[in-house]
Structure formats: structure tokens, C-alpha cells
Design an enzyme around this catalytic site. Structure first.
Site, PDB file in Angstrom:
ATOM      1  N   ASP A  11       0.658  -1.289  -0.140  1.00 22.69           N
ATOM      2  CA  ASP A  11       0.168   0.203  -0.132  1.00 22.69           C
ATOM      3  C   ASP A  11       0.956   1.293   0.185  1.00 22.69           C
ATOM      4  OD1 ASP A  11       0.974  -0.589   2.664  1.00 22.69           O
ATOM      5  OD2 ASP A  11      -0.890   0.464   3.663  1.00 22.69           O
ATOM      6  N   HIS A 243       9.640   0.121   9.053  1.00 26.55           N
ATOM      7  CA  HIS A 243       8.604  -0.996   9.271  1.00 26.55           C
ATOM      8  C   HIS A 243       8.641  -2.339   7.907  1.00 26.55           C
ATOM      9  CE1 HIS A 243       6.534   0.844  12.468  1.00 26.55           C
ATOM     10  NE2 HIS A 243       6.013   1.833  11.973  1.00 26.55           N
TER      11      HIS A 243
END
Ligand code: RIB
Ligand code: CA
Length: 317
Positions: A11, A243
Site C-alpha cells: 500500500d 517497518h
């Protein structure tokens, strides 16, 4: 040794962009496709961003398949524009990509077709909400048998969440899908906040990316300030948590991670802890609703200095 084939479900997203470029610059990995999902932005914006990232990397040979527009059982919670900008790329509003190498199928079908065409060879690397992956599993019950592995960024096994006190953002954006994926019979590796919030890339090191002489690094240097500003304001950090790149680091250098194996359930209720990833820590925890669930490999510790050095090395290439 042949490069390991990976399919990234993403995303993009600023840290997604870092992870995609990190993978593309790693000769040990062969990125066979990108599938897109809502999360940091809506699915179409994330798809355009994925196409642009591949164009900047000179890899328009890699197909992009657009994914689901909403989670399995709820409405999309809305974009994380306060973290990644309205455009998902730090409010840089970059020109639209000119190459449109979109797959002529949706993400779930693309995952199924790609995996079933090369049984045992494809590793799925989801770095956004898990809707497309769950849909692919529902579409093709033999998918897990044909997958090499899933290495995902999401969840928080033994630490607090980041999208709520209980839940990590990718999981909170589709808890029902995540619970399907953590119940999958293939090998699932979870790179969650337990390790990603231990991986702080300092402002100094982030600024060094601006000195790297390649178009990927130049793009990162443009989009990173928005993300750095969020972490500074929100967490008081002098740098950012890395992340999504944790998945790529795990694939390249698993020796830098410590793991344990426990079954994981996701809270799919509609109360405060919705989206929490709950690992059954001990044998006595292995009762309903964990019983019979396959164990997930949960990353619990990381050599942050080593993985940051590795990532910067690849981003400079
Ligand atoms: O919690 C971190 C995750 O949420 C990352 O995948 C980041 O890109 C955001 O989507
Ligand atoms: Ca992401």
C-alpha cells in the site's frame, strides 16, 4: 544460487517505497509482481504509486495488479494521510507514471495465477492490510500448498499497537483477513512492531540517502521528510521506524532476527482490542480458539544496526 521469487502486496506508502526499492536492489531476490491494496491511501492511489516506483527503478517489466477496494467485512477506515501524505508519497504530488504495466486481472487472481504457475517457488511479502492475500486463499484452497512462504509486516505480538493501543495498522485495516492468513497452513513469518519499532533509522542516516547517486534514492529523499516529520511530532523521534523493510531484511539475513513459534489469532470483535494479534505463548494457552492453528514464526528481536546497514548499502546500489 537462483534468486528467490517474491510477490510484494503493498500500500505505497513511504516505508513501502523503501522496502520495494530495497528488494529491487537485492540480487538475492527476484520481484515477480506487485499487488496493491488500500491502507496508507486508497487502492487506486497506491496502484499509481506502485507503477511510478517501478518506473523510477527502471523495472516496468514487473506487472502491477490492483487489489481490493475495501476490507472483507467492514468499510475502509480511511487513508493514513497524516503519516504518508494525501498522495501516499509525502505530499510530493509527483507526475503520473507514463508506463501502465497493469496486469489484466485483480490482485487476488494475480496471486493465485502466479503462485499456481510455479508451485513451491513464490514467497508472498505482504506489507499492507491482508485482504488480497486472504481473498486469494479463499479463491484457491490449494494456494497454501503451492506457496513457498509468507513473510509479512504486520501485528504486534508482545508490544502495544500503533493504530490503537491494541492493534498495528495493517491488521486493524482488515482483522478478518489477517485472521485467515495467520491460520494458513503454509509457513508464515510475522515481522511486527516487536521488531520494527526496535529499528530506528536516524535522521543523519536518512539524510545520507540524499547523497546516493541513483533515481531510487533521489525519490526517497523527496518523500521521506513528511514521514520523518510525522515521527518527530507524534513520537518525538530523531528518525523513523523501519517497518516494511523488515520483511526484506528477514529474507536476506534471517540471522539478524530472533524468532519464536506460536499460533496467532486476531481479535475480530468490535471492541477496544479489535485487530490485536494474540499469540498463545505457552502450551497451556493452546486452547480454543488457538487449538489446531498452525504456528506462526514471530520475530521477537532484531539486530537493528546490521539490518539498517544492509538496507542503506542496497539503497546506495
Ligand atoms: O504499522 C506499519 C505499517 O502500516 C506499514 O506497512 C506502513 O506502511 C503502514 O501501512
Ligand atoms: Ca505498508
Amino acid at each position: 544460487m537462483a534468486a528467490r521469487k517474491i510477490l510484494i502486496d503493498t500500500d505505497p506508502g513511504i516505508d513501502d517505497a523503501m522496502a520495494i526499492f530495497y528488494a529491487l536492489a537485492s540480487p538475492e531476490l527476484d520481484v515477480v509482481g506487485l499487488t496493491t491494496i488500500f491502507g496508507n491511501s486508497d487502492t487506486e492511489t497506491c496502484t499509481v504509486n506502485a507503477l511510478r516506483l517501478l518506473e523510477i527503478a527502471g523495472r516496468t517489466d514487473i506487472p502491477v495488479a490492483r487489489g481490493a477496494l475495501r476490507p472483507l467485512a467492514m468499510d475502509f477506515r480511511g487513508p493514513a494521510d497524516f503519516v504518508h501524505g494525501v498522495d501516499g508519497q509525502g505530499d510530493t504530488f509527483l507526475p503520473a507514471p507514463t508506463t501502465q504495466r497493469r496486469a489484466n486481472t485483480d490482485a487476488a487472481r494475480f496471486i493465485v495465477e502466479t503462485v499456481m504457475a510455479s508451485p513451491g517457488e513464490i514467497t508472498l511479502v505482504p506489507i499492507g492490510p491482508l485482504t488480497n492475500v486472504a481473498l486469494a486463499m479463499l479463491l484457491e484452497p490449494r494456494l497454501c500448498d503451492a506457496l513457498a512462504e509468507i513473510v509479512l509486516m504486520g501485528g504486534a505480538a508482545f508490544v502495544d499497537g500503533n493504530a490503537s493501543p491494541a492493534a498495528e495498522a495493517n491488521i486493524l485495516n482488515d482483522p478478518e483477513a489477517a485472521d485467515i492468513v495467520f491460520g494458513a497452513t503454509c509457513s508464515v513469518v510475522m515481522c511486527g512492531l516487536d521488531v520494527t519499532e526496535r529499528t530506528l533509522m536516524s535522521t543523519e542516516r536518512l539524510n545520507s540517502i540524499g547523497e546516493f547517486d541513483n533515481d531510487r534514492a533521489r525519490l526517497l529523499h523527496k518523500i521521506l521528510p513528511f514521514y520523518m516529520d510525522f515521527y518527530h511530532r507524534n513520537n518525538g523521534l530523531d528518525g523513523i521506524y523501519i517497518h516494511d523493510s523488515a520483511t526484506i531484511s528477514y529474507l536476506l539475513a534471517p540471522q539478524h532476527f530472533r524468532t519464536i513459534s506460536h499460533p496467532v489469532r486476531v481479535d475480530c470483535g468490535h471492541s477496544f482490542s479489535r485487530g490485536k494479534t494474540l499469540a498463545a505463548r505457552s502450551a497451556s494457552d493452546h486452547h480454543v480458539p488457538w487449538i489446531g492453528r498452525p504456528a506462526t514464526t514471530i520475530c521477537t528481536a532484531i539486530d537493528a544496526d546490521a539490518v539498517i546497514a544492509l538496507e542503506l548499502n542496497r539503497l546506495e546500489m
